[in-house]
Design a protein around this motif. Structure first.
Motif, mmCIF file in Angstrom:
data_model
loop_
_atom_site.group_PDB
_atom_site.id
_atom_site.type_symbol
_atom_site.label_atom_id
_atom_site.label_comp_id
_atom_site.label_asym_id
_atom_site.label_seq_id
_atom_site.Cartn_x
_atom_site.Cartn_y
_atom_site.Cartn_z
ATOM 1 N N GLU A 288 0.835 -1.203 0.000
ATOM 2 C CA GLU A 288 0.000 0.000 0.000
ATOM 3 C C GLU A 288 0.866 1.248 0.000
ATOM 4 O OE1 GLU A 288 -3.534 1.974 -0.180
ATOM 5 O OE2 GLU A 288 -3.467 -0.194 0.120
ATOM 6 N N GLU A 289 1.965 1.193 0.744
ATOM 7 C CA GLU A 289 2.858 2.345 0.864
ATOM 8 C C GLU A 289 3.494 2.714 -0.473
ATOM 9 O OE1 GLU A 289 6.933 3.646 3.288
ATOM 10 O OE2 GLU A 289 5.993 1.705 3.651
ATOM 11 N N LYS A 290 3.963 1.696 -1.220
ATOM 12 C CA LYS A 290 4.648 1.948 -2.478
ATOM 13 C C LYS A 290 3.710 1.937 -3.684
ATOM 14 C CE LYS A 290 8.985 -0.147 -0.870
ATOM 15 N NZ LYS A 290 9.977 -1.231 -1.113
ATOM 16 N N GLY A 291 2.514 1.383 -3.501
ATOM 17 C CA GLY A 291 1.610 1.252 -4.636
ATOM 18 C C GLY A 291 2.121 0.250 -5.657
ATOM 19 N N VAL A 292 2.760 -0.816 -5.161
ATOM 20 C CA VAL A 292 3.367 -1.808 -6.048
ATOM 21 C C VAL A 292 2.750 -3.184 -5.796
ATOM 22 C CG1 VAL A 292 5.499 -3.030 -6.642
ATOM 23 C CG2 VAL A 292 5.549 -0.566 -6.201
ATOM 24 N N LEU A 293 2.337 -3.839 -6.880
ATOM 25 C CA LEU A 293 1.835 -5.203 -6.823
ATOM 26 C C LEU A 293 2.957 -6.129 -7.275
ATOM 27 C CD1 LEU A 293 -0.724 -7.053 -6.465
ATOM 28 C CD2 LEU A 293 -1.028 -6.833 -8.942
ATOM 29 N N SER A 294 3.267 -7.126 -6.450
ATOM 30 C CA SER A 294 4.357 -8.042 -6.773
ATOM 31 C C SER A 294 3.843 -9.478 -6.805
ATOM 32 C CB SER A 294 5.475 -7.943 -5.732
ATOM 33 O OG SER A 294 5.941 -6.625 -5.587
ATOM 34 N N ARG A 295 4.567 -10.329 -7.512
ATOM 35 C CA ARG A 295 4.287 -11.770 -7.463
ATOM 36 C C ARG A 295 5.437 -12.517 -8.106
ATOM 37 N NH1 ARG A 295 -0.561 -14.297 -9.891
ATOM 38 N NH2 ARG A 295 0.688 -15.999 -10.706
ATOM 39 N N VAL B 147 10.634 -15.570 -11.846
ATOM 40 C CA VAL B 147 11.024 -14.164 -11.712
ATOM 41 C C VAL B 147 10.140 -13.506 -10.658
ATOM 42 C CG1 VAL B 147 11.837 -13.990 -14.090
ATOM 43 C CG2 VAL B 147 9.448 -13.422 -13.549
ATOM 44 N N ASP B 148 10.617 -12.393 -10.118
ATOM 45 C CA ASP B 148 9.854 -11.636 -9.129
ATOM 46 C C ASP B 148 9.355 -10.367 -9.812
ATOM 47 O OD1 ASP B 148 8.692 -10.643 -6.889
ATOM 48 O OD2 ASP B 148 10.434 -10.891 -5.594
ATOM 49 N N LEU B 149 8.104 -10.389 -10.230
ATOM 50 C CA LEU B 149 7.543 -9.256 -10.959
ATOM 51 C C LEU B 149 7.103 -8.149 -10.003
ATOM 52 C CD1 LEU B 149 5.246 -11.101 -13.540
ATOM 53 C CD2 LEU B 149 7.548 -10.196 -13.934
ATOM 54 N N GLU B 150 7.306 -6.930 -10.411
ATOM 55 C CA GLU B 150 6.790 -5.768 -9.700
ATOM 56 C C GLU B 150 6.017 -4.911 -10.704
ATOM 57 O OE1 GLU B 150 9.907 -3.626 -7.786
ATOM 58 O OE2 GLU B 150 10.020 -5.022 -6.108
ATOM 59 N N ILE B 151 4.784 -4.572 -10.350
ATOM 60 C CA ILE B 151 3.897 -3.859 -11.269
ATOM 61 C C ILE B 151 3.361 -2.616 -10.581
ATOM 62 C CG2 ILE B 151 1.816 -4.061 -12.678
ATOM 63 C CD1 ILE B 151 2.214 -7.161 -12.395
ATOM 64 N N LYS C 9 1.247 5.481 -16.636
ATOM 65 C CA LYS C 9 1.721 4.383 -17.472
ATOM 66 C C LYS C 9 2.001 3.141 -16.628
ATOM 67 C CE LYS C 9 3.799 7.189 -21.154
ATOM 68 N NZ LYS C 9 5.037 7.447 -21.951
ATOM 69 N N LEU C 10 1.687 1.972 -17.198
ATOM 70 C CA LEU C 10 1.938 0.712 -16.522
ATOM 71 C C LEU C 10 3.417 0.364 -16.633
ATOM 72 C CD1 LEU C 10 0.558 -1.772 -15.111
ATOM 73 C CD2 LEU C 10 0.507 -2.831 -17.395
ATOM 74 N N VAL C 11 4.021 0.078 -15.487
ATOM 75 C CA VAL C 11 5.444 -0.275 -15.440
ATOM 76 C C VAL C 11 5.576 -1.681 -14.863
ATOM 77 C CG1 VAL C 11 7.703 0.297 -14.483
ATOM 78 C CG2 VAL C 11 6.107 2.133 -15.126
ATOM 79 N N VAL C 12 6.272 -2.556 -15.588
ATOM 80 C CA VAL C 12 6.502 -3.931 -15.142
ATOM 81 C C VAL C 12 8.001 -4.169 -15.040
ATOM 82 C CG1 VAL C 12 6.144 -6.384 -15.624
ATOM 83 C CG2 VAL C 12 4.382 -4.719 -16.259
ATOM 84 N N ARG C 13 8.449 -4.549 -13.853
ATOM 85 C CA ARG C 13 9.870 -4.825 -13.633
ATOM 86 C C ARG C 13 10.058 -6.278 -13.209
ATOM 87 N NH1 ARG C 13 8.988 0.071 -10.948
ATOM 88 N NH2 ARG C 13 8.770 -1.058 -8.974
ATOM 89 N N GLY C 14 11.266 -6.789 -13.441
ATOM 90 C CA GLY C 14 11.618 -8.111 -12.942
ATOM 91 C C GLY C 14 11.818 -9.165 -14.006
ATOM 92 N N ALA C 15 11.452 -8.871 -15.252
ATOM 93 C CA ALA C 15 11.606 -9.841 -16.334
ATOM 94 C C ALA C 15 11.774 -9.098 -17.654
ATOM 95 C CB ALA C 15 10.397 -10.766 -16.409
#
Length: 270
Positions: A16-23, A32-36, A42-48
């Motif tokens: 909630e603090e960062k506004g980041v959804l991970s899985r 991989v550890d995705l961070e969305i 804009k949608l940002v996807v990190r981790g892959a």
């Protein structure tokens, strides 16, 4: 993005603090550890690394291919629902596969939400690879008894094991069964053939396809409609469902928007 609680179910993690959804996600090249997150609209996807497979999974997870503009236009004509168009409400958070969503829906039946969260957490820990949601093949490595004991699934262990076994054997072809070119009634009938999936589960799976023709009737739906429209009086399911007939193929989303505004009030909602 409306979560309907899925963001609380492993392998999802929400900050909630960062506004980041991970899985954790098991891609062909490994886990991989995705961070969305959404940054500056804009949608940002990190981790892959970008790939067609990753795009396909993210698209399903966030329902990026679901067009809710017709629902938004209908909502503008309703004072109670006008906030929908302003906020972009309408897409549900999903798993990256129909298999994941079917298992999670089975885990919601006849239990408390806290127990559902725990069951899914234990299933991922026991069967999944490095924290990713387990595949059917990874689930069938374990017996029904092991799943029941170690994942606290109760009778659902038999159902989930049966679903996994039939997928692995090829008896159930989920890709064919969930073919998006099929009309909604055909998809509904297909989902009813899955072990552990009744009318409630089939309607829920349809909503996760972006199809809202059927309302998943459960105790929460009955409570909400009784209290909102019938002053708490007991009425038939048919009478409750008729409340949403005017919404056509957006029935479930209309109900969900009303429930959502009750749980998380929106300033423009009435």
């Amino acid at each position: 993005m409306e979560s309907h609680g899925w963001f609380r179910l492993a392998p999802f993690r929400w900050s909630e603090e960062k506004g980041v959804l991970s899985r954790k996600e098991a891609l062909p090249e490994g886990v991989v550890d995705l961070e969305i997150e959404v940054r500056r609209g804009k949608l940002v996807v990190r981790g892959a690394a970008p790939s067609e497979e990753l795009t396909r999974r993210i698209t399903r997870m966030l329902q990026l291919n679901v067009d809710t503009s017709e629902f938004a236009e209908m909502a503008r004509a309703s004072e109670r629902h006008a906030w929908v168009a302003e906020t972009g409400f309408g897409r549900l958070l999903c798993g990256t596969t129909i298999w994941e969503d079917a298992v999670k829906i089975i885990a919601t039946t006849n239990t408390m939400w806290s127990q559902t969260v725990r069951m899914v957490e234990l299933l991922v820990a026991k069967c999944g690879r490095d924290g990713a949601f387990p595949t059917p093949r990874e689930v069938v490595r374990f017996s029904e008894e092991e799943l029941q004991r170690d994942c606290r699934l109760g009778y659902r262990a038999k159902t989930i094991h049966a679903l996994a076994t039939r997928v692995v054997s090829g008896e159930i072809d989920l890709a064919t069964l969930a073919d998006r070119t099929l009309p909604t009634p055909a998809l509904f009938k297909n989902y009813l053939t899955l072990p552990g999936i009744g009318p409630y589960g089939a309607a829920h799976l349809l909503a996760m396809d972006g199809r809202h023709d059927f309302i998943a009737v459960d105790s929460e739906f009955r409570r909400f409609v009784r209290e909102t429209y019938h002053r708490g009086r007991r009425v038939s399911d048919a009478a409750m469902l008729r409340r949403y007939n005017k919404w056509g193929r957006w029935k479930y989303l209309a109900y969900w928007s009303e429930l959502w505004s009750e749980v998380r009030p929106v300033s423009s909602a009435k």
